[in-house]
Design an enzyme around this catalytic site. Structure first.
Site, PDB file in Angstrom:
ATOM      1  N   LYS A   1       1.603   3.444 -11.514  1.00 20.13           N
ATOM      2  CA  LYS A   1       0.446   2.580 -11.262  1.00 20.13           C
ATOM      3  C   LYS A   1       0.150   1.674 -12.456  1.00 20.13           C
ATOM      4  CE  LYS A   1      -0.254   4.016  -7.076  1.00 20.13           C
ATOM      5  NZ  LYS A   1       0.012   3.124  -5.941  1.00 20.13           N
TER       6      LYS A   1
ATOM      7  N   ASN B   1       0.806  -1.224   0.000  1.00 16.77           N
ATOM      8  CA  ASN B   1       0.000   0.000   0.000  1.00 16.77           C
ATOM      9  C   ASN B   1       0.841   1.276   0.000  1.00 16.77           C
ATOM     10  OD1 ASN B   1      -2.446   1.787   0.784  1.00 16.77           O
ATOM     11  ND2 ASN B   1      -1.043   2.047   2.511  1.00 16.77           N
TER      12      ASN B   1
ATOM     13  N   TYR C   1       2.970   9.581 -11.724  1.00 12.33           N
ATOM     14  CA  TYR C   1       2.180   8.749 -10.814  1.00 12.33           C
ATOM     15  C   TYR C   1       1.415   7.696 -11.611  1.00 12.33           C
ATOM     16  CZ  TYR C   1      -1.346   7.472  -7.326  1.00 12.33           C
ATOM     17  OH  TYR C   1      -2.173   6.780  -6.472  1.00 12.33           O
TER      18      TYR C   1
END
Length: 263
Positions: A151, A83, A147
């Site tokens: 991902k 996470n 970012y």
């Protein structure tokens, strides 16, 4: 002898990580709370007083930190939730090397390395890896370029690892929340309105993540328009190009970015 189920959660000191730990305890798991700041981890630990939650002060981007994590997990681990993450928002032209390197190291390299190091314990338990990605790992958003790239990479890693581990008893779930109300929201707060973002609570994200983990699902997306947009992105990406490109050019979006660009 009764086996106590364990769930190791990185980035457990706040936000989604803290909510994941609370949900883990509610579901009967003993959380192993990993983070860089001891005081934050102790705050999370205090929120799950009915279980023997353990804390590990460690930086997932370092070999030393990952060694401490492996030592804490021991020989058997039921669930690993990658996470921990970081975010930097703005025009790519204004994003310096340090921000790029931090996002890649924390959001992508660390989950791969932590998972690699914990595979023996996960195999022993025939456990599950859960990678916390983002809707931006399917729908690449302007001003979130680096970012989004991390991902996308995490989603690719999840798919490849799932196939690599097929037949081993270790499962892999990719979880893609949309924007969430956490401390990281401050990084993109000015863009919420012009980009028409929907924000979920950390508790909602955690509940949906754990539901996907327990059901053994390969991936989990939020309910609502974002789930539809992901399907459109995969089938007709040019439609998303036009729609999101228009948002990026909108004067309201560009005005909202001005303070970020000057920071």
């Amino acid at each position: 002898m009764t086996h106590t189920m364990t769930a190791l959660i990185t980035g457990a000191g706040s936000g989604i990580g803290r909510a994941l730990a609370i949900e883990a305890a509610r579901r009967g798991y003993t959380p192993i709370l990993v983070g860089r700041t001891k005081s934050s981890l102790l705050e999370t630990q205090a929120l799950v007083p009915d279980v023997q939650a353990r804390i590990v002060v460690a930086d997932v981007t370092t070999a030393e930190g990952r060694h401490a994590i492996v030592e804490a997990a021991g020989h058997r681990l039921d669930v690993l939730i990658n996470n921990a993450g970081t975010l930097s928002v703005g025009h790519l032209r204004d994003t310096d090397d340090a921000a790029l390197e931090q996002m890649c190291a924390t959001n992508l390299v660390a989950p791969m390395a932590v998972t690699r190091d914990l595979l023996p314990a996960l195999r022993q338990a025939q456990g599950r890896v859960a990678n916390i990605g983002s809707v931006f790992g399917d729908i690449a958003y302007p001003f979130f370029a680096a970012y989004s790239a991390t991902k996308f990479g995490l989603r690719g890693f999840s798919d490849a690892l799932r196939r690599e581990l097929s037949g081993s008893g270790v499962g892999v779930t990719y979880i893609a929340p949309r924007a969430t109300r956490t401390a990281a929201e401050a990084e993109f707060a000015a863009l919420v309105e012009p980009l028409a973002m929907t924000l979920d609570s950390a508790e909602q994200v955690a509940a949906e993540a754990w539901a996907a983990i327990k059901a053994g699902r390969r991936e989990s997306f939020p309910r609502g328009k974002e789930r539809l947009f992901v399907k459109v992105q995969r089938l007709f990406p040019s439609l998303v190009d036009r729609s999101v490109g228009a948002q990026a050019r909108d004067t309201r979006t560009l005005r909202a970015l001005e303070p970020v660009s000057k920071a």
